[in-house]
Design an enzyme around this catalytic site. Structure first.
Site, PDB file in Angstrom:
ATOM      1  N   GLU A  85      49.884  41.278  28.238  1.00 45.53           N
ATOM      2  CA  GLU A  85      49.325  40.481  29.326  1.00 45.53           C
ATOM      3  C   GLU A  85      50.294  40.425  30.509  1.00 45.53           C
ATOM      4  O   GLU A  85      49.889  40.562  31.668  1.00 45.53           O
ATOM      5  CB  GLU A  85      49.027  39.063  28.839  1.00 45.53           C
ATOM      6  CG  GLU A  85      47.823  38.948  27.941  1.00 45.53           C
ATOM      7  CD  GLU A  85      46.535  39.199  28.699  1.00 45.53           C
ATOM      8  OE1 GLU A  85      46.423  38.786  29.866  1.00 45.53           O
ATOM      9  OE2 GLU A  85      45.631  39.816  28.126  1.00 45.53           O
TER      10      GLU A  85
ATOM     11  N   HIS B  57      45.444  46.814  32.085  1.00 47.32           N
ATOM     12  CA  HIS B  57      45.270  46.932  30.640  1.00 47.32           C
ATOM     13  C   HIS B  57      44.800  48.338  30.263  1.00 47.32           C
ATOM     14  O   HIS B  57      45.254  48.915  29.279  1.00 47.32           O
ATOM     15  CB  HIS B  57      44.223  45.927  30.148  1.00 47.32           C
ATOM     16  CG  HIS B  57      44.751  44.553  29.906  1.00 47.32           C
ATOM     17  ND1 HIS B  57      45.811  44.288  29.072  1.00 47.32           N
ATOM     18  CD2 HIS B  57      44.333  43.347  30.386  1.00 47.32           C
ATOM     19  CE1 HIS B  57      46.027  42.977  29.042  1.00 47.32           C
ATOM     20  NE2 HIS B  57      45.153  42.389  29.840  1.00 47.32           N
TER      21      HIS B  57
ATOM     22  N   HIS C 103      44.825  43.272  37.274  1.00 43.32           N
ATOM     23  CA  HIS C 103      45.287  42.913  35.930  1.00 43.32           C
ATOM     24  C   HIS C 103      44.462  43.642  34.868  1.00 43.32           C
ATOM     25  O   HIS C 103      45.019  44.234  33.933  1.00 43.32           O
ATOM     26  CB  HIS C 103      45.177  41.399  35.763  1.00 43.32           C
ATOM     27  CG  HIS C 103      45.442  40.913  34.377  1.00 43.32           C
ATOM     28  ND1 HIS C 103      46.680  40.490  33.955  1.00 43.32           N
ATOM     29  CD2 HIS C 103      44.616  40.786  33.305  1.00 43.32           C
ATOM     30  CE1 HIS C 103      46.610  40.126  32.690  1.00 43.32           C
ATOM     31  NE2 HIS C 103      45.363  40.290  32.274  1.00 43.32           N
ATOM     32  N   GLU C 104      43.140  43.611  35.009  1.00 43.36           N
ATOM     33  CA  GLU C 104      42.281  44.226  33.999  1.00 43.36           C
ATOM     34  C   GLU C 104      42.415  45.746  33.999  1.00 43.36           C
ATOM     35  O   GLU C 104      42.452  46.378  32.942  1.00 43.36           O
ATOM     36  CB  GLU C 104      40.826  43.816  34.219  1.00 43.36           C
ATOM     37  CG  GLU C 104      40.570  42.320  34.141  1.00 43.36           C
ATOM     38  CD  GLU C 104      40.986  41.710  32.811  1.00 43.36           C
ATOM     39  OE1 GLU C 104      41.139  42.446  31.821  1.00 43.36           O
ATOM     40  OE2 GLU C 104      41.159  40.474  32.764  1.00 43.36           O
TER      41      GLU C 104
END
Length: 241
Positions: free
Chosen positions: A174, A115, A111-112
């Site tokens: 997100e 980004h 997920h990070e």
């Protein structure tokens, strides 16, 4: 422009900021965070984060060389992790207590990293410039990186703080990072079903959430529903690997 999804307007918004400007912002901010926050002395957690992080970065096919990525565990009970442009990722010790295994570490790392690879910080800076909000580029970069203390850090750096129309855009980011993260962890050899279990456990923990009107995150129900929808594709990638 602020109302665009990342797929519709993200590329145009990101063009406001060069990758080199992004890298400099991320590097400066991460150095400041390391000065203000205590780095964890748990060598096992540091090694675990770096090891899983390397696999996720390779799977992401990021344009940032693997050697430039930095993964740091910070001391503290916060159930939080964040990413800054240029390949800087921070986890707090507390979030590891919610993780059952390395696959769940990979879910958050994916997920990070998502980004960063999607250039969400550059998109948010571009959205600010396009809408003439006058918000500091650094504050937006920190917000897109999920830094729990972004407001305080921005104040220390002399940056302005403003909430409002930019937040719904970051919720879309997100959800995009969730989708990318699921693909990255599957490609790296981690069972993507573990992501669903992790976010359900996070939802049950219920701690450390800001008021809804300040939140840059989608609701737990929305996130989990999207993960369920994306899971079959990710599992097909995992099986092929």
């Amino acid at each position: 422009m602020v109302g665009c999804s990342p797929q519709q307007g993200g590329g145009a918004l990101a063009s406001f900021v060069s990758p080199e400007e992004e890298r400099q912002l991320g590097e400066q901010a991460f150095e400041k965070i390391k000065q203000e926050e205590r780095v964890s002395g748990d060598a096992g957690l540091q090694q675990r984060l770096r090891s899983v992080g390397r696999r996720i970065v390779e799977a992401s096919r990021s344009s940032i060389p693997p050697g430039q990525w930095e993964f740091v565990v910070f001391a503290g009970d916060e159930l939080n992790a964040f990413a800054l442009p240029g390949g800087h990722v921070g986890f707090y010790e507390g979030i590891f207590r919610v993780m059952r295994n390395d696959a769940q570490v990979a879910a958050v790392l994916g997920h990070e990293v998502g980004h960063v690879t999607a250039r969400h910080s550059a998109q948010r800076i571009g959205a600010s410039q396009a809408s003439q909000l006058g918000m500091s580029a650094l504050q937006i970069a920190l917000g897109a990186g999920n830094v729990g203390f972004a407001n305080e850090l921005a104040a220390l750096l002399g940056a302005g703080v403003q909430y409002g129309v930019i937040l719904p855009y970051s919720r879309a980011q997100e959800l995009e990072a969730d989708r990318l993260g699921l693909e990255y962890m599957a490609r790296a050899g981690y069972d993507p079903a573990e992501a669903l279990d992790f976010w359900q456990r996070m939802a049950a923990s219920g701690g450390g959430k800001p008021p809804a009107f300040l939140s840059t995150h989608p609701s737990d129900a929305q996130r989990i529903e999207q993960l369920r929808e994306a899971l079959p594709r990710a599992q097909a990638i995992y099986r092929r690997g």
